[in-house]
Design a protein around this motif. Structure first.
Motif, PDB file in Angstrom:
ATOM      1  N   VAL A 216      -4.878  -5.191   6.246  1.00  0.00           N
ATOM      2  CA  VAL A 216      -4.944  -4.234   7.002  1.00  0.00           C
ATOM      3  C   VAL A 216      -3.949  -4.282   8.088  1.00  0.00           C
ATOM      4  O   VAL A 216      -3.406  -5.085   8.483  1.00  0.00           O
ATOM      5  CB  VAL A 216      -6.447  -3.819   7.561  1.00  0.00           C
ATOM      6  CG1 VAL A 216      -7.461  -3.663   6.503  1.00  0.00           C
ATOM      7  CG2 VAL A 216      -6.823  -5.367   8.248  1.00  0.00           C
ATOM      8  N   CYS A 217      -3.653  -2.929   8.689  1.00  0.00           N
ATOM      9  CA  CYS A 217      -2.783  -2.881   9.782  1.00  0.00           C
ATOM     10  C   CYS A 217      -3.094  -1.577  10.453  1.00  0.00           C
ATOM     11  O   CYS A 217      -3.839  -0.721   9.807  1.00  0.00           O
ATOM     12  CB  CYS A 217      -1.142  -2.790   9.176  1.00  0.00           C
ATOM     13  SG  CYS A 217      -0.740  -1.337   8.269  1.00  0.00           S
TER      14      CYS A 217
ATOM     15  N   CYS B 197      -3.377   1.387   7.867  1.00  0.00           N
ATOM     16  CA  CYS B 197      -4.382   1.840   6.796  1.00  0.00           C
ATOM     17  C   CYS B 197      -5.547   1.657   7.715  1.00  0.00           C
ATOM     18  O   CYS B 197      -6.544   2.050   7.146  1.00  0.00           O
ATOM     19  CB  CYS B 197      -4.037   0.884   5.696  1.00  0.00           C
ATOM     20  SG  CYS B 197      -4.058  -0.838   6.051  1.00  0.00           S
TER      21      CYS B 197
ATOM     22  N   CYS C  46       1.944   2.039   4.215  1.00  0.00           N
ATOM     23  CA  CYS C  46       2.230   0.909   5.010  1.00  0.00           C
ATOM     24  C   CYS C  46       2.602  -0.378   4.170  1.00  0.00           C
ATOM     25  O   CYS C  46       2.532  -0.376   2.801  1.00  0.00           O
ATOM     26  CB  CYS C  46       0.962   0.494   5.926  1.00  0.00           C
ATOM     27  SG  CYS C  46      -0.562   0.012   4.820  1.00  0.00           S
TER      28      CYS C  46
ATOM     29  N   CYS D 153       1.191  -3.314   3.939  1.00  0.00           N
ATOM     30  CA  CYS D 153       0.147  -4.185   3.665  1.00  0.00           C
ATOM     31  C   CYS D 153      -0.002  -4.636   2.173  1.00  0.00           C
ATOM     32  O   CYS D 153       0.101  -3.793   1.208  1.00  0.00           O
ATOM     33  CB  CYS D 153      -1.416  -3.728   4.098  1.00  0.00           C
ATOM     34  SG  CYS D 153      -1.542  -3.570   5.830  1.00  0.00           S
TER      35      CYS D 153
ATOM     36  N   LYS E  81       0.936  -1.332  -0.010  1.00  0.00           N
ATOM     37  CA  LYS E  81       0.114  -0.086   0.245  1.00  0.00           C
ATOM     38  C   LYS E  81       0.691   1.201  -0.058  1.00  0.00           C
ATOM     39  O   LYS E  81       2.034   1.224   0.002  1.00  0.00           O
ATOM     40  CB  LYS E  81      -0.951   0.089   1.319  1.00  0.00           C
ATOM     41  CG  LYS E  81      -2.008  -0.899   1.063  1.00  0.00           C
ATOM     42  CD  LYS E  81      -3.196  -0.923   2.272  1.00  0.00           C
ATOM     43  CE  LYS E  81      -4.073  -2.086   2.043  1.00  0.00           C
ATOM     44  NZ  LYS E  81      -5.215  -2.011   3.240  1.00  0.00           N
TER      45      LYS E  81
END
Ligand SMILES: [Zn+2]
Length: 502
Positions: free
Chosen positions: A54-55, A58, A40, A42, A37
């Motif tokens: 996701v993390c 995000c 980040c 991901c 992304k």
């Protein structure tokens, strides 16, 4: 009220464009094909289990900080250079503040007054006329998540029982390409809009920065349309039709807006500046929210990110590595293949250009490659309702079939059987020819019996040939071809018959 619904009267297109001059503009969002992304680490794979990519960054969790994805910057510069833009030597990201349930931070990191690329153009050909579409800006931002409204008839929030949110898409790098207003195209405006998006898609594909699949949403288009009476000194008020999801819809959306806005103006009304929704099923648009202004978003420079300052040498390096632009490639191939503009357009429209180029690269002649892809293979693709490129046959296999014909080992009829078998997954052309014994029979020993039989069975034809009507030999050749199930070498059969009867 001047807001119209689909059932309102429209001014027929020809009449509308006779009296009004349209101005169009396109804002195209392209999801970049980076592995991770924008801010980040991901993964970005399409179609994964909801909320599995996701993390904290995000998802906008407290304390998390974004880091810029270098590849996304590189891809954006690549796009900007291919669109003949200036590349900023220093620019910043900005926060665009608004609430949306699929945007967990309550703001989107975007670019505002300092875009990465500015002031370029893309040339678009329509019916032999070139329109230079100015590019206002190319900037980088992050995508939002996706809401899924369940229970309603249309997938829209109205009438839905409940909604789900998937944040896998949140934070995927998104490039926005904004054109300058395109004026002076008259009744061609809808076609120019479509041609621009087509050309842009092909350009982006050649740059290898995105898979540019409109149906999967990796290329999305907002279409601005306004009209003004011919000769007027000012442009009209524009509407913005959001998320138009196919090339055909881009054309239809402009077409419809011209007809609708002409009716509004004819009735003495004013066009409302607003976003509109396009409806695929009817080809119409309906009013969305009234258009907000830039100041409504309270943009300010993103404090969590350092400015982006791409070194000149890096930009030069990216520029030097740009691939041949699709328009230049088409012109080159057209010259190499000796085709007319119309032939070339037919190839492009059929989605066969790359396939033909690859088949030629595998050794087939351009005319053979075109013949198979636009003929037999296009028919198969049509019947199966799939793209040519999705057929289970490779350019190398098509080239091999053409080669076998060239060598006299196959005729067209046998070649079609070989192609059917390749498509059915029976293997490579050579394996199929061997396994099915499909080769052309040109061995005299094998043909003589069939020739003699045909001569014996058709005494009246034989008499005609002997009397000098040699065109009647076709009847005998046909009989031999039938007896050998199309596998005989027709030219050799003809020779043998004439020899026998001389
Ligand atoms: Zn993440």
């Amino acid at each position: 009220m001047t807001t119209m619904t689909a059932s309102d009267t429209l001014v027929p297109f020809a009449e509308a464009t006779e009296r009004y001059e349209p101005v169009i503009g396109l804002e195209t969002h392209v999801e970049l094909g980076t592995r991770t992304k924008m801010f980040c680490g991901c993964i970005t794979t399409f179609g994964a289990e909801p909320n599995s990519q996701v993390c904290p960054v995000c998802l906008g969790l407290p304390g998390s900080l974004p880091v810029v994805n270098r590849t996304a910057i590189e891809y954006t510069i690549r796009i900007g250079l291919a669109l003949n833009c200036e590349i900023a030597s220093w620019c910043r990201f900005a926060r665009k503040n608004y609430f949306y349930p699929d945007m967990p931070k309550n703001f989107q990191i975007s670019q505002y007054d300092e875009p990465l690329c500015t002031d370029g153009y893309l040339d678009v050909d329509v019916n032999g006329t070139t329109t230079r579409v100015g590019i206002e800006r190319v900037h980088l931002e992050e995508d939002t998540g996706k809401s899924l409204h369940v229970g309603g008839a249309t997938g829209r929030i109205h009438g839905a029982e409940y909604s789900l949110v998937d944040y896998n898409r949140a934070g995927i790098p998104l490039v926005e390409i904004v054109t300058k207003p395109v004026a002076g195209t008259g009744a061609d405006a809808p076609v120019v809009a479509r041609a621009y998006v087509t050309e842009l898609r092909d350009l982006l594909r050649s740059l290898n920065v995105s898979d540019v699949r409109m149906e999967e949403g990796s290329l999305r288009c907002d279409v601005n349309t306004s009209i003004a009476p011919r000769g007027a000194s000012e442009w009209g008020t524009r509407t913005e039709t959001k998320n138009v999801n196919s090339l055909r819809s881009v054309e239809r959306a402009v077409h419809f807006e011209i007809e609708r806005q002409a009716a509004v103006l004819d009735a003495g009304g004013r066009v409302t500046q607003e976003t509109r929704h396009f409806h695929e099923d009817t080809g119409t648009t309906t009013a969305g929210r009234s258009k907000e202004e830039a100041q409504d978003y309270r943009y300010f420079p993103e404090p969590d990110l350092v400015p982006v300052a791409p070194p000149i040498e890096w930009v030069a390096q990216i520029k030097a590595a740009l691939p041949e632009a699709p328009a230049a490639r088409r012109a080159r191939l057209r010259a190499e293949w000796g085709l007319s503009e119309a032939d070339m357009t037919a190839l492009s429209n059929a989605g066969a250009l790359d396939l033909v180029a690859q088949t030629v690269a595998e050794g087939a002649s351009p005319s053979d490659a075109r013949k198979w892809w636009l003929g037999e293979l296009a028919r198969h693709a049509n019947e199966s309702g799939i793209e040519l490129s999705a057929l289970a046959i490779t350019p190398a296999q098509v080239a091999r079939v053409a080669e076998l014909i060239e060598a006299g080992s196959l005729n067209d009829k046998l070649a079609r059987q070989v192609i059917d078998a390749v498509l059915a997954g029976e293997g490579d052309p050579d394996d199929i020819v061997e396994a099915r014994a499909l080769g052309v029979v040109s061995d005299d020993g094998a043909l003589t019996a069939a020739v003699d039989e045909a001569i014996a069975a058709n005494p009246d034809v034989v008499a005609k040939i002997r009397a000098g009507k040699t065109q009647a030999v076709g009847v005998l050749v046909g009989a031999v071809m039938k007896a050998t199930k199309g596998q005989a070498d027709a030219a050799r059969v003809r020779e043998l018959i004439l020899q026998r009867l001389s």
